[in-house]
Design a protein around this motif. Structure first.
Motif, PDB file in Angstrom:
ATOM      1  N   PRO A 158       0.830  -1.217   0.000  1.00 23.99           N
ATOM      2  CA  PRO A 158       0.000   0.000   0.000  1.00 23.99           C
ATOM      3  C   PRO A 158       0.857   1.256   0.000  1.00 23.99           C
ATOM      4  N   VAL A 159       0.480   2.201  -0.847  1.00 27.11           N
ATOM      5  CA  VAL A 159       1.190   3.474  -0.955  1.00 27.11           C
ATOM      6  C   VAL A 159       0.297   4.568  -0.407  1.00 27.11           C
ATOM      7  N   LEU A 160       0.804   5.363   0.519  1.00 20.57           N
ATOM      8  CA  LEU A 160       0.054   6.515   1.001  1.00 20.57           C
ATOM      9  C   LEU A 160      -0.136   7.477  -0.155  1.00 20.57           C
ATOM     10  N   CYS A 161      -1.354   7.787  -0.522  1.00 23.36           N
ATOM     11  CA  CYS A 161      -1.564   8.711  -1.629  1.00 23.36           C
ATOM     12  C   CYS A 161      -2.905   9.417  -1.491  1.00 23.36           C
ATOM     13  N   HIS A 162      -3.012  10.537  -2.167  1.00 21.10           N
ATOM     14  CA  HIS A 162      -4.230  11.329  -2.177  1.00 21.10           C
ATOM     15  C   HIS A 162      -5.381  10.492  -2.732  1.00 21.10           C
ATOM     16  N   PRO A 163      -6.636  10.734  -2.274  1.00 22.16           N
ATOM     17  CA  PRO A 163      -7.767   9.949  -2.787  1.00 22.16           C
ATOM     18  C   PRO A 163      -7.909   9.973  -4.306  1.00 22.16           C
ATOM     19  N   SER A 164      -7.403  11.045  -4.958  1.00 24.43           N
ATOM     20  CA  SER A 164      -7.511  11.139  -6.419  1.00 24.43           C
ATOM     21  C   SER A 164      -6.379  10.401  -7.126  1.00 24.43           C
ATOM     22  N   ALA A 165      -5.436   9.825  -6.375  1.00 26.94           N
ATOM     23  CA  ALA A 165      -4.252   9.214  -6.965  1.00 26.94           C
ATOM     24  C   ALA A 165      -4.366   7.701  -7.022  1.00 26.94           C
ATOM     25  N   SER A 166      -3.610   7.118  -7.942  1.00 24.83           N
ATOM     26  CA  SER A 166      -3.546   5.657  -8.058  1.00 24.83           C
ATOM     27  C   SER A 166      -2.213   5.269  -8.686  1.00 24.83           C
ATOM     28  N   VAL A 167      -1.755   4.061  -8.389  1.00 21.00           N
ATOM     29  CA  VAL A 167      -0.529   3.565  -8.998  1.00 21.00           C
ATOM     30  C   VAL A 167      -0.824   3.224 -10.449  1.00 21.00           C
ATOM     31  N   CYS A 168      -0.117   3.865 -11.369  1.00 22.18           N
ATOM     32  CA  CYS A 168      -0.392   3.624 -12.791  1.00 22.18           C
ATOM     33  C   CYS A 168       0.664   2.738 -13.447  1.00 22.18           C
ATOM     34  N   SER A 169       1.845   2.604 -12.841  1.00 22.71           N
ATOM     35  CA  SER A 169       2.850   1.693 -13.400  1.00 22.71           C
ATOM     36  C   SER A 169       3.896   1.355 -12.355  1.00 22.71           C
ATOM     37  N   HIS A 170       4.498   0.185 -12.557  1.00 23.13           N
ATOM     38  CA  HIS A 170       5.576  -0.269 -11.687  1.00 23.13           C
ATOM     39  C   HIS A 170       6.524  -1.092 -12.546  1.00 23.13           C
ATOM     40  N   PHE A 171       7.789  -0.702 -12.586  1.00 23.10           N
ATOM     41  CA  PHE A 171       8.727  -1.402 -13.450  1.00 23.10           C
ATOM     42  C   PHE A 171      10.144  -1.291 -12.894  1.00 23.10           C
ATOM     43  N   THR A 172      11.051  -2.070 -13.477  1.00 20.12           N
ATOM     44  CA  THR A 172      12.460  -2.046 -13.102  1.00 20.12           C
ATOM     45  C   THR A 172      13.278  -1.582 -14.301  1.00 20.12           C
ATOM     46  N   SER A 173      14.196  -0.633 -14.054  1.00 19.07           N
ATOM     47  CA  SER A 173      15.052  -0.118 -15.119  1.00 19.07           C
ATOM     48  C   SER A 173      16.438   0.148 -14.551  1.00 19.07           C
ATOM     49  N   ASP A 174      17.466  -0.340 -15.220  1.00 17.48           N
ATOM     50  CA  ASP A 174      18.851  -0.118 -14.792  1.00 17.48           C
ATOM     51  C   ASP A 174      19.059  -0.482 -13.327  1.00 17.48           C
ATOM     52  N   ASN A 175      18.549  -1.643 -12.965  1.00 21.54           N
ATOM     53  CA  ASN A 175      18.707  -2.147 -11.601  1.00 21.54           C
ATOM     54  C   ASN A 175      18.047  -1.236 -10.559  1.00 21.54           C
TER      55      ASN A 175
END
Length: 465
Positions: free
Chosen positions: A406-423
Motif C-alpha cells: 500500500p502506498v500513502l496517496c491522495h484519494p484522487s491518486a492511483s498507482v499507474c505503473s511499476h517497473f524495473t530499469s537499470d537495476n
C-alpha cells in the motif's frame, strides 16, 4: 482561585481589515488547552476605546479569565491598559522597573528614547507585571471583583462560583507575546487550574474527513475523556485525541489507549505518525534506516526539497535535489530521453520515471521522488487537464520492490505503473488534482512526500527480514 473558562480578545484594526493574520489567538488557544482551561469565545476588535470597553465587559460577564493582546505600545491609539484600569476603578502609576528596562532597551541599541515610550511603563495599581524580554511593552495580570461585570445573565459556560475575574494583557507582536506567555504567563496560570488537557494528533493521509468520521463515528460519540475529533487539511486528516486529568501521566495513558483502538480500525492504512508532518516523518524514517533521499521536481519548483530541508537534521539524509522546469533541463540534468519527451510529453509516467531514475544516478541517493504535472491555470488539454500530476519513486533494486504494497496517496491518486530499469525499481502514481495552481502544487508536494515515506517504510520492513 481556580480558573475554569477563558476568552481571548485581540486588539488591532490591522487584524480587522486583513493586513495581518491573527496567529496570536491560535497560539493562546493551544496553550489554554494544555492548561486545562476551556474557552468558548474569541473576538477581535479595532483600536477604539468605547468598543473595547464594551467587549471587555461582555467577556468578563461570562468567563473567569480574559486574555487581551495588543494595544500596549507607546502611541495615542494604544489604549488597552487605560481601558482596563478605568473598568477596574484603579489609577495608573509608573512601574519603575519597567521604565528602567525600557530605557536600557534603547540605550543598549544606541537609540534615542522618545518621551511617549514611558507610557508603556504605566500600569494599573495592583497589577502583576510581566517583563518583555523581546521588546519594550510589558504585559500584566489584574484581578477584579466579578460584581463589576455581572450582567445578570446565566451563560451556560460561565463558572458562576468564581467571585474574581482575571485580565491578562500581552503585547501584540507574536514573538514578544509567545516569549512572555511561555516564561511568565504559563506559570502564573498553572497555579490557577486544577486539571490539565493533553492532546495527541493522529496524522492520516489519503482519506477524507467524512470517510474517517464514518469509520470512527461510534468511537467518537461514545468517547468523552478522551475526546476524539477530526480536522481536515490539504489532503490530510488530523484526529485530535484530547484527555483531561490531574497529571500528565494519566492523560498520556488515556490518550494511548484511545490511539491503540483507533489504529486497530481501517484508518490505520492511512496513518503516518503522531504529532508530526509528512516531511518530518520522511526525515525521521530515513535517519532511522540510514538511507539518503533526493528529489527531482518540475511543476513544484523545489517545494518538495524545501519541505524536507525545513526539518532540522535533514542534512543527514538529504544531500540535494534538482529542479528541471524545462524539457531541456530534464534532458541535461536528469538524462530524460528525447524520444520519451517527444512520444509521451513532459507530463507522463514515462518522464516521471526517468526523472526519478536520473536523480538517483546524479546524487547517489538510495530513494528518489520526482514530480511533473500541469499546475495551471493554463497549459491543460482534454487529454492532459490542469491538475494532472505524475509522481515517481525510484529506489535501488530490491530495496522497496513490492507493487502490491500500500502506498500513502491522495484519494484522487492511483498507482499507474511499476517497473524495473537499470537495476532500479520505479513506481509511478497518477494524480488528478483540482482547484487553484497553489493548491495543485501543495497537494503535489504532500503526495510526493507521502510516496517517499511509503517507500522508506517498505525499505524498513525489508531490512527487518
Amino acid at each position: 482561585m481556580i480558573i475554569k473558562s477563558a476568552e481571548i480578545l485581540c486588539v488591532g484594526t490591522e487584524i480587522l481589515i486583513g493586513d495581518i493574520v491573527n496567529t496570536n489567538a491560535a497560539y493562546i488557544s493551544a496553550q489554554l488547552s494544555e492548561l486545562g482551561i476551556s474557552q468558548y469565545y474569541q473576538s477581535a476588535i479595532g483600536d477604539n476605546s468605547e468598543r473595547l470597553e464594551h467587549c471587555i465587559k461582555q467577556a468578563l460577564s461570562r468567563c473567569d479569565l480574559l486574555i487581551i493582546t495588543g494595544g500596549l505600545g507607546p502611541t495615542y491609539d494604544d489604549l488597552t491598559k487605560e481601558t482596563v484600569a478605568k473598568l477596574a476603578g484603579v489609577r495608573m502609576v509608573t512601574h519603575k522597573p519597567s521604565l528602567e528596562r525600557i530605557k536600557s532597551f534603547f540605550e543598549s541599541r544606541n537609540l534615542t528614547m522618545t518621551g511617549n515610550n514611558a507610557k508603556q511603563a504605566m500600569m494599573p495599581v495592583g497589577a502583576t507585571v510581566f517583563e518583555n524580554s523581546c521588546g519594550t511593552a510589558p504585559g500584566m495580570a489584574l484581578e477584579i471583583s466579578a460584581s463589576r461585570f455581572d450582567d445578570g445573565s446565566e451563560d451556560i459556560y460561565h463558572a458562576a462560583e468564581s467571585s474574581v475575574r482575571t485580565i491578562i494583557l500581552l503585547p501584540g507582536p507574536p514573538h514578544e507575546m509567545k516569549a512572555m506567555f511561555e516564561d511568565q504567563v504559563k506559570p502564573y496560570l498553572a497555579t490557577r487550574s486544577d486539571e490539565i488537557l493533553l492532546s495527541k494528533n493522529i496524522m492520516l493521509f489519503g482519506i477524507s474527513e467524512s470517510a474517517a468520521e464514518y469509520v470512527l463515528s461510534d468511537m467518537m460519540l461514545m468517547s468523552s475523556n478522551p475526546t476524539i475529533a477530526p480536522y481536515c487539511g490539504d489532503g490530510e486528516v488530523r484526529l485530535r485525541v484530547t484527555a483531561r486529568a490531574k497529571t500528565p501521566e494519566v492523560c498520556e495513558k488515556k490518550c494511548a489507549k484511545a490511539i491503540e483502538q483507533i489504529l486497530h480500525t481501517s484508518v490505520s492504512d492511512y496513518f503516518y505518525g503522531i504529532n508530526t508532518s509528512l516531511e518530518k516523518a520522511v526525515v525521521t524514517e530515513a535517519c532511522k534506516l540510514g538511507l539518503h533521499v533526493t528529489t527531482a521536481e518540475s511543476c513544484t519548483g523545489g517545494l518538495t526539497a524545501g519541505a524536507i530541508t525545513a526539518v532540522p537534521g535533514s542534512s543527514a539524509v538529504f544531500d540535494g535535489g534538482v529542479v528541471t522546469y524545462s524539457n531541456d533541463m530534464k534532458k541535461k540534468l536528469l538524462g530524460v530521453r528525447d524520444e520519451t519527451l517527444r512520444d509521451f510529453g513532459a507530463v507522463s509516467p514515462e518522464t516521471a520515471g526517468e526523472m526519478a531514475l536520473g536523480a538517483l544516478e546524479l546524487t547517489g541517493a538510495d530513494i528518489s521522488v520526482s514530480v511533473t504535472g500541469i499546475a495551471g491555470p493554463g497549459g491543460g488539454s482534454e487529454e492532459k487537464p490542469v491538475g494532472l500530476v505524475y509522481i515517481a519513486v525510484a529506489s535501488k533494486a530490491g530495496l522497496t520492490n513490492h507493487p502490491s504494497h500500500p502506498v500513502l496517496c491522495h484519494p484522487s491518486a492511483s498507482v499507474c505503473s511499476h517497473f524495473t530499469s537499470d537495476n532500479t525499481d520505479i513506481t509511478v502514481l497518477r494524480c488528478q488534482f483540482s482547484d487553484s495552481r497553489e493548491r495543485v502544487r501543495t497537494l503535489s508536494v504532500k503526495s510526493a512526500l507521502a510516496a517517499l515515506l511509503s517507500a522508506l517504510r517498505l525499505a524498513g520492513t525489508r531490512k527487518k527480514h
